[in-house]
Design a protein around this motif. Structure first.
Motif, PDB file in Angstrom:
ATOM      1  N   ALA A  25      -3.999  -1.604   2.869  1.00  0.00           N
ATOM      2  CA  ALA A  25      -2.905  -0.784   2.338  1.00  0.00           C
ATOM      3  C   ALA A  25      -2.219  -0.041   3.475  1.00  0.00           C
ATOM      4  O   ALA A  25      -2.780   0.114   4.555  1.00  0.00           O
TER       5      ALA A  25
ATOM      6  N   ALA B 297      -5.338   1.216  -7.628  1.00  0.00           N
ATOM      7  CA  ALA B 297      -4.747  -0.121  -7.541  1.00  0.00           C
ATOM      8  C   ALA B 297      -5.542  -1.109  -8.384  1.00  0.00           C
ATOM      9  O   ALA B 297      -4.965  -1.914  -9.120  1.00  0.00           O
TER      10      ALA B 297
ATOM     11  N   VAL C 245       1.388  -1.555  -5.922  1.00  0.00           N
ATOM     12  CA  VAL C 245       0.255  -2.468  -5.870  1.00  0.00           C
ATOM     13  C   VAL C 245       0.804  -3.886  -5.935  1.00  0.00           C
ATOM     14  O   VAL C 245       1.643  -4.195  -6.793  1.00  0.00           O
TER      15      VAL C 245
ATOM     16  N   GLU D 105     -11.928   0.215   0.886  1.00  0.00           N
ATOM     17  CA  GLU D 105     -10.508   0.236   0.545  1.00  0.00           C
ATOM     18  C   GLU D 105      -9.955  -1.170   0.470  1.00  0.00           C
ATOM     19  O   GLU D 105     -10.487  -2.094   1.081  1.00  0.00           O
TER      20      GLU D 105
ATOM     21  N   ALA E 160      -0.774  -0.987  -1.755  1.00  0.00           N
ATOM     22  CA  ALA E 160      -2.120  -1.535  -1.633  1.00  0.00           C
ATOM     23  C   ALA E 160      -2.050  -3.007  -2.024  1.00  0.00           C
ATOM     24  O   ALA E 160      -1.286  -3.382  -2.918  1.00  0.00           O
TER      25      ALA E 160
ATOM     26  N   HIS F 193      -6.590   5.616  -3.727  1.00  0.00           N
ATOM     27  CA  HIS F 193      -5.507   4.640  -3.836  1.00  0.00           C
ATOM     28  C   HIS F 193      -6.048   3.276  -4.225  1.00  0.00           C
ATOM     29  O   HIS F 193      -5.482   2.592  -5.079  1.00  0.00           O
ATOM     30  N   SER F 194      -7.147   2.866  -3.603  1.00  0.00           N
ATOM     31  CA  SER F 194      -7.722   1.558  -3.911  1.00  0.00           C
ATOM     32  C   SER F 194      -8.254   1.533  -5.338  1.00  0.00           C
ATOM     33  O   SER F 194      -8.076   0.551  -6.065  1.00  0.00           O
TER      34      SER F 194
END
Length: 193
Positions: free
Chosen positions: A74, A180, A123, A71, A45, A176-177
């Motif tokens: 990524a 990160a 990240v 988001e 990301a 995921h975001s």
């Protein structure tokens, strides 16, 4: 704790993004576990900062849930790429952003749900260098870039995490975001002593 050793792995399905396998582990006292998991390529990301210390967010439609999410740009780290190559490519493809001054924030096992996937996740933080033409993957549906201040992003993220309310405009931020941004905040503001 028992010590388990993998005794079998059978591929069930293979795609360009992942492989689904059935794995069997057994302990020294004969305790056997069989489970289906996803073997995934590693991903990254990208936290892109502009001169006003705002981050670039996109809205992306995800077929797994049938929902749009906020988001960070990524995606997968492709064969032959390092984390920085993938970060540059994903920022360009998904957000149409050229980036510079890349720095790794984190990389390692993604433990969002180790019962389902063995994905490694990284990240990278970078600075905006300019805008370029986007080039989406054929399966991606992404809206234009929205810039949001870091403090505002963390404020919205706290609401999502603490109260279960959408991150912004009725949309949640993807896991995921979210992770990160948490990793970035942690590494920027806390030092291990």
């Amino acid at each position: 704790m028992k010590n388990y050793i993998k005794v079998n792995e059978v591929e069930q399905l293979h795609t360009p993004r992942m492989t689904i396998v059935e794995v069997t582990y057994i302990s020294s006292d004969g305790d056997k576990i069989t489970h289906t998991i996803v073997r995934s390529k590693p991903s990254v990301a990208v936290i892109v900062l502009n001169k006003d210390n705002q981050i670039a967010l996109i809205k992306q439609f995800r077929t797994t849930t049938g929902q749009w999410y906020y988001e960070l740009p990524a995606g997968l780290i492709e064969e032959g790429e390092n984390i920085f190559d993938a970060a540059k490519r994903e920022a360009a493809e998904e957000a149409g952003l050229s980036i510079t001054d890349l720095r790794k924030v984190s990389f390692g096992p993604n433990l969002l749900d180790p019962s389902k996937s063995d994905e490694d996740f990284g990240v990278v933080v970078a600075h905006l260098n300019g805008e370029i033409q986007k080039k989406f993957d054929e399966q991606e549906r992404i809206n234009d870039v929205e810039w949001i201040g870091l403090k505002q992003a963390y404020y919205h993220l706290q609401g999502q995490m603490r109260y279960g309310v959408p991150f912004k405009d009725g949309l949640f931020m993807s896991g995921h975001s979210r992770d990160a941004l948490i990793a970035y905040n942690f590494t920027e503001n806390y030092t291990l002593r």
